[in-house]
Write a protein that holds these residues in place. Structure first.
Motif, PDB file in Angstrom:
ATOM      1  N   GLY A  13       0.820  -1.212   0.000  1.00 23.50           N
ATOM      2  CA  GLY A  13       0.000   0.000   0.000  1.00 23.50           C
ATOM      3  C   GLY A  13       0.852   1.259   0.000  1.00 23.50           C
ATOM      4  N   GLY A  14       1.929   1.242   0.769  1.00 21.30           N
ATOM      5  CA  GLY A  14       2.831   2.391   0.795  1.00 21.30           C
ATOM      6  C   GLY A  14       3.488   2.634  -0.553  1.00 21.30           C
ATOM      7  N   ALA A  15       3.928   1.551  -1.194  1.00 26.82           N
ATOM      8  CA  ALA A  15       4.565   1.682  -2.512  1.00 26.82           C
ATOM      9  C   ALA A  15       3.571   2.220  -3.541  1.00 26.82           C
ATOM     10  N   LEU A  16       2.345   1.721  -3.504  1.00 25.71           N
ATOM     11  CA  LEU A  16       1.335   2.206  -4.442  1.00 25.71           C
ATOM     12  C   LEU A  16       0.983   3.666  -4.178  1.00 25.71           C
ATOM     13  N   LEU A  17       0.947   4.058  -2.917  1.00 22.04           N
ATOM     14  CA  LEU A  17       0.694   5.451  -2.581  1.00 22.04           C
ATOM     15  C   LEU A  17       1.816   6.344  -3.090  1.00 22.04           C
ATOM     16  N   CYS A  18       3.047   5.890  -2.970  1.00 22.19           N
ATOM     17  CA  CYS A  18       4.184   6.647  -3.503  1.00 22.19           C
ATOM     18  C   CYS A  18       4.092   6.772  -5.023  1.00 22.19           C
ATOM     19  N   LEU A  19       3.743   5.677  -5.689  1.00 23.22           N
ATOM     20  CA  LEU A  19       3.594   5.730  -7.148  1.00 23.22           C
ATOM     21  C   LEU A  19       2.474   6.681  -7.566  1.00 23.22           C
ATOM     22  N   ALA A  20       1.386   6.707  -6.813  1.00 23.67           N
ATOM     23  CA  ALA A  20       0.298   7.631  -7.116  1.00 23.67           C
ATOM     24  C   ALA A  20       0.768   9.075  -6.964  1.00 23.67           C
ATOM     25  N   GLY A  21       1.536   9.355  -5.926  1.00 24.47           N
ATOM     26  CA  GLY A  21       2.080  10.702  -5.731  1.00 24.47           C
ATOM     27  C   GLY A  21       3.035  11.096  -6.844  1.00 24.47           C
ATOM     28  N   LEU A  22       3.908  10.176  -7.245  1.00 25.39           N
ATOM     29  CA  LEU A  22       4.837  10.462  -8.345  1.00 25.39           C
ATOM     30  C   LEU A  22       4.084  10.712  -9.651  1.00 25.39           C
ATOM     31  N   THR A  23       3.042   9.938  -9.883  1.00 27.64           N
ATOM     32  CA  THR A  23       2.242  10.126 -11.099  1.00 27.64           C
ATOM     33  C   THR A  23       1.565  11.492 -11.087  1.00 27.64           C
TER      34      THR A  23
END
Length: 153
Positions: free
Chosen positions: A45-55
């Motif tokens: 979940g943390g990794a996906l949240l980081c990817l969403a922020g980067l996107t």
């Protein structure tokens, strides 16, 4: 029910102040599968949240950089986009009309062949009427049987 609520309130008033908080917590700890699920899903979940922020950051940066370019070239881009959209709409409409014409011609040919063939359209209609009547009679019998079955019980 009211007695149970009053007893619960009396117990809460008599006990220690931390008893109120303890009553909200579960009586036993989480199971092994729950702990394993949290341990494995938390990093995902943390990794996906980081990817969403980067996107989101990349999208905003790209929009900030592309906006001046769109403003400079808008006298060319807007008419070009409209021309392409109209051309695509024309081709799709033309194709739809062509398919409609071919299917209409095919139906007319099959209809004409059916009139000259054995029986024609009249016989087909009589056959369809007979099938509908048979089905209606069968359904009527089934409904009558269901009513009799429910009346017996």
């Amino acid at each position: 029910m009211a007695e149970r609520h009053q007893q619960h309130q009396q117990q809460m008033q008599v006990g220690h102040p931390t008893d109120a908080i303890k009553s909200l917590l579960p009586q036993r700890g989480p199971s092994k599968s729950q702990v394993l699920a949290v341990v494995t899903l938390f990093p995902v979940g943390g990794a996906l949240l980081c990817l969403a922020g980067l996107t989101l950051a990349g999208t905003l940066t790209g929009l900030a950089l592309a906006t001046p370019v769109f403003l400079l070239f808008s006298p060319v881009l807007v008419p070009a986009a409209l021309t392409i959209a109209l051309a695509v709409t024309g081709f799709l409409t033309s194709g739809a009309f062509g398919i409609t014409a071919l299917s209409s011609l095919s139906w007319m040919i099959n209809y004409m062949r059916g009139m000259r063939g054995s029986g024609g359209v009249g016989e087909q209609m009589e056959h369809a009427k007979r099938r509908v009547q048979e089905t209606a009679g069968h359904m009527g019998q089934r409904v009558g049987q269901k009513i009799q079955d429910t009346a017996r019980t």
